[in-house]
Design a protein around this motif. Structure first.
Motif, PDB file in Angstrom:
ATOM      1  N   MET A   5       0.832  -1.204   0.000  1.00 49.84           N
ATOM      2  CA  MET A   5       0.000   0.000   0.000  1.00 49.84           C
ATOM      3  C   MET A   5       0.865   1.252   0.000  1.00 49.84           C
ATOM      4  SD  MET A   5      -3.044  -0.801   2.724  1.00 49.84           S
ATOM      5  CE  MET A   5      -3.608   0.903   2.698  1.00 49.84           C
ATOM      6  N   PRO A  13      -1.718   3.558   5.291  1.00 46.43           N
ATOM      7  CA  PRO A  13      -2.727   2.773   6.010  1.00 46.43           C
ATOM      8  C   PRO A  13      -3.438   3.637   7.049  1.00 46.43           C
ATOM      9  CG  PRO A  13      -0.527   1.806   6.235  1.00 46.43           C
ATOM     10  CD  PRO A  13      -0.380   3.089   5.521  1.00 46.43           C
ATOM     11  N   THR A  17      -7.554   0.161   8.280  1.00 47.81           N
ATOM     12  CA  THR A  17      -6.672  -0.854   7.705  1.00 47.81           C
ATOM     13  C   THR A  17      -6.078  -1.720   8.803  1.00 47.81           C
ATOM     14  OG1 THR A  17      -6.061   0.721   5.956  1.00 47.81           O
ATOM     15  CG2 THR A  17      -4.680  -1.235   6.203  1.00 47.81           C
TER      16      THR A  17
END
Length: 79
Positions: A5, A13, A17
């Motif tokens: 990510m 995040p 998440t």
């Protein structure tokens, strides 16, 4: 997943998440990975929310570690 990510897609995040990943770790009893996630939350200055507290509530080891890492005023534990 978190590295993908951040590094590939430049998406930081969020608490959501981390909550999703912590939930999986809690259900599968993968506490080492959960500890790493909590440490990463702290390093990224991502505060636990009510959902985070609900996730760790049933798991004494995770609950204690979360309290240790996010001690003091940073953690208002009231599930």
């Amino acid at each position: 997943l978190l590295n993908l990510m951040e590094l590939t897609y430049e998406i930081p995040p969020s608490t959501m998440t981390y909550n999703g990943l912590l939930s999986i770790c809690a259900r599968t009893k993968d506490y080492e990975r959960a500890y790493e996630l909590i440490d990463r939350m702290d390093a990224a200055s991502i505060e636990p929310d009510h959902q985070t507290l609900q996730i760790v509530h049933e798991k004494k080891a995770l609950r204690g570690y979360l309290r240790k890492v996010f001690s003091g005023t940073r953690l208002n534990y009231d599930p």
